[in-house]
Design an enzyme around this catalytic site. Sequence first.
Site, PDB file in Angstrom:
ATOM      1  CG  ASP B  11       0.174  -1.178  -3.405  1.00 45.67           C
ATOM      2  OD1 ASP B  11      -0.725  -2.043  -3.527  1.00 45.67           O
ATOM      3  OD2 ASP B  11       0.035   0.012  -3.743  1.00 45.67           O
ATOM      4  CG  ASP B 105      -4.281  -4.741  -3.584  1.00 49.07           C
ATOM      5  OD1 ASP B 105      -4.872  -4.373  -2.557  1.00 49.07           O
ATOM      6  OD2 ASP B 105      -4.274  -4.095  -4.633  1.00 49.07           O
ATOM      7  CD  GLU B 106      -2.693  -0.453  -0.154  1.00 51.17           C
ATOM      8  OE1 GLU B 106      -2.243   0.469   0.503  1.00 51.17           O
ATOM      9  OE2 GLU B 106      -3.832  -0.450  -0.676  1.00 51.17           O
TER      10      GLU B 106
END
Lengths: 372, 357
Positions: B11, B105-106
Amino acid sequence: MKVTIERAALLRALGHVHRVVERRTTIPILANVLIDASAGTLMLKATDLDLEITEKVSADIGQPSATTLPAHTLYDIVRKLPEGAQVSIEGSGEQGQLTLRSGRSRFNLQSLPESDFPDVTSGEFSHSFSLPPADLKKLILKTQFAISSEETRYYLNGIFLHVAEVEGHQLLRAVATDGHRLARVELPAPAGSAGMPGVILPRKAVNEILRLVEDAEGAVAIELSTNKMRFSFGETVLTTKLIDGTFPDYGRVIPANNDKRLTVERGVFREAVDRVSTISSERGRAVKLALSEGRLVLSVTNPDQGSAVEEIEADYDGPPIDIGFNSRYLLDIADQLDSDTALFRLADPGSPTLIQDRDGASALYVLMPMRV
Amino acid sequence: MASQRKIIHVDMDAFYASVEQRDNPQLRGRPVAVGSPRARGVVAAASYEARAFGVRSAMPSVTAMRRCPDLVFAPPRFDVYREVSRRIRAIFLDYTPLVEPLSLDEAYLDVTDNRKRIASATRIAEEIRARIREETRLTASAGVSYNKFLAKLASDQNKPNGLFVIPPDKGADFVAALPIGKFHGVGPATTKKMNALGIETGLDLRAKTLPFLQMHFGKAGGYYYGIARGVDDREVRPDRIRKSIGAEVTFAQDLFALDEAVAALAPIVTRVAAHCEGARITGRTVTVKVKYADFQQITRRSTSVAPIASRAALEAAARALLHPLFPSPKGVRLLGVTLSSLAPAGEAVDSQLSLGV
């Protein structure tokens, strides 16, 4: 309440009114149809707060009174009763319950009080006129396909009806557009329509009018004011609120000086467009029209699937030009034309094209190209 | 029992905001919100400096500015975020083909059988974090465990720029000690309900029987039962093709008025729109979901011919669907917005010209 009525008459009336009732309403009374029994007449009424349809049918009224019953349930029950059956509806002993009997069937239905039923269409009308059913149907049927479904431009979610004066003639015009295409149909303005305000008839009312006009026998009486409109088809009366908005000045987008004239046989053209567009599975893919003297080549290219080409005979003597259109839009317009020959007036691949019946001036379609 | 899996959840730390701080030295060390400061704007991401003031993503910009008067707004640059995301994904793929991105983003990675034949998932997580730092000058946090649920919980433990490992023998204990609100999939409304049932921690949750949880939480009860024991069998699915993009919120207090609902809609729309923009996706069908206080759930949808390409268009469509449902006879406990009939944005081969009416 005590009413006895023939199943066929009740079914026909419910068939006209029950569609107004939204299947998924959060307000319980709006799921119901109002039933008002008085002196030899049963009046049915349904509304969604914007649109209301009432219908009167003769019935044997034993005891006058009014109540409301679940519209779709009632329609389904009556629909499933055998042909030729007699139906009786009467208040049962229990609070708020009505009993519907027919032959050996008996249904107990929960009612809601008549006093809860909304009345949204009262008030005066400023103008009234009448139209033969065929004329009303033409105005609506030939424009409704172009109604926008984009809710952000709510003022395009209906048909604009207004009276225009053209070269000394008063014309009643119906116009619809979704920003890509526009349909305009006109008729000589009927007596009484002069000076009427321009109104926007919402889509749902349009759909119901098209259904009711099919069953209409005599002239349709039309009344309107700035915020509502009423269509009386004999004993069936549709009243609708109008879209509260300003219809754009559509005249600006109807081209006046398109000099390139193309005429094609409507049926041949329609079938060819339908065939070549098979190659594009997605909606809204462009068909390219390549025009040169005496011929028209239709083609579709889909990078994922391949391509299709078809040449058809055409009457064209202008300079060669390639222009793209949404195939769905072309088919919609081809379906609305009446004559065997369709006339296209073109300017260039980035400007609106005018499409009409070859000789008929009463309906006109404007279509914006796609970039291909 | 199947052989133990090794799952990493990576993350990025305050992703959009960190990218802005990286590219603009003047923003470093200052509270930054990515989004628009306009009256109706919403914060898409907040830097850690801003979070210290209580600024959160999906918060109305007005509220954010009230909490942090020195907040600096940076307009979003999705092209840049996408590019960074692409580079990070390339790093992941060096280790395993089993990468399931959750957003820009993860991502989840299954490194049980990894390409580098590294036995320790913790070492892989450290390598990945180091490479992200080196190649993008941004920091990421990672969680390592034996399933997705625990890996995601773990990545949150030492944020920002941290690593946390939950080994197989610690999973159940870790969950037991956790307050219920920290669980992925347990929002404020469920937390409130669980608290009312005497469930404050994972341990309390574990004490409840499966029938009890199913009775109170329906289908989700089974999921809660599993995670209370550190069990989550969901696989890392690299081939997941999204059919829809949606977000929903359960309110702490039921809504009755249209203007309340419209206001509540804004952050939900922002989340969906930000995701679409991030993934370069548009859609044509908008669905609004409404759950009432009595748990009756209804959906309303509309499909437009043209793709819905902007936040404003999405909000307008959602509002139009919501409008006829008010005034509402019943309290509204949840609102959701979903976009479907998805298509890549900006790649329409043909473009329909407009009449200009």
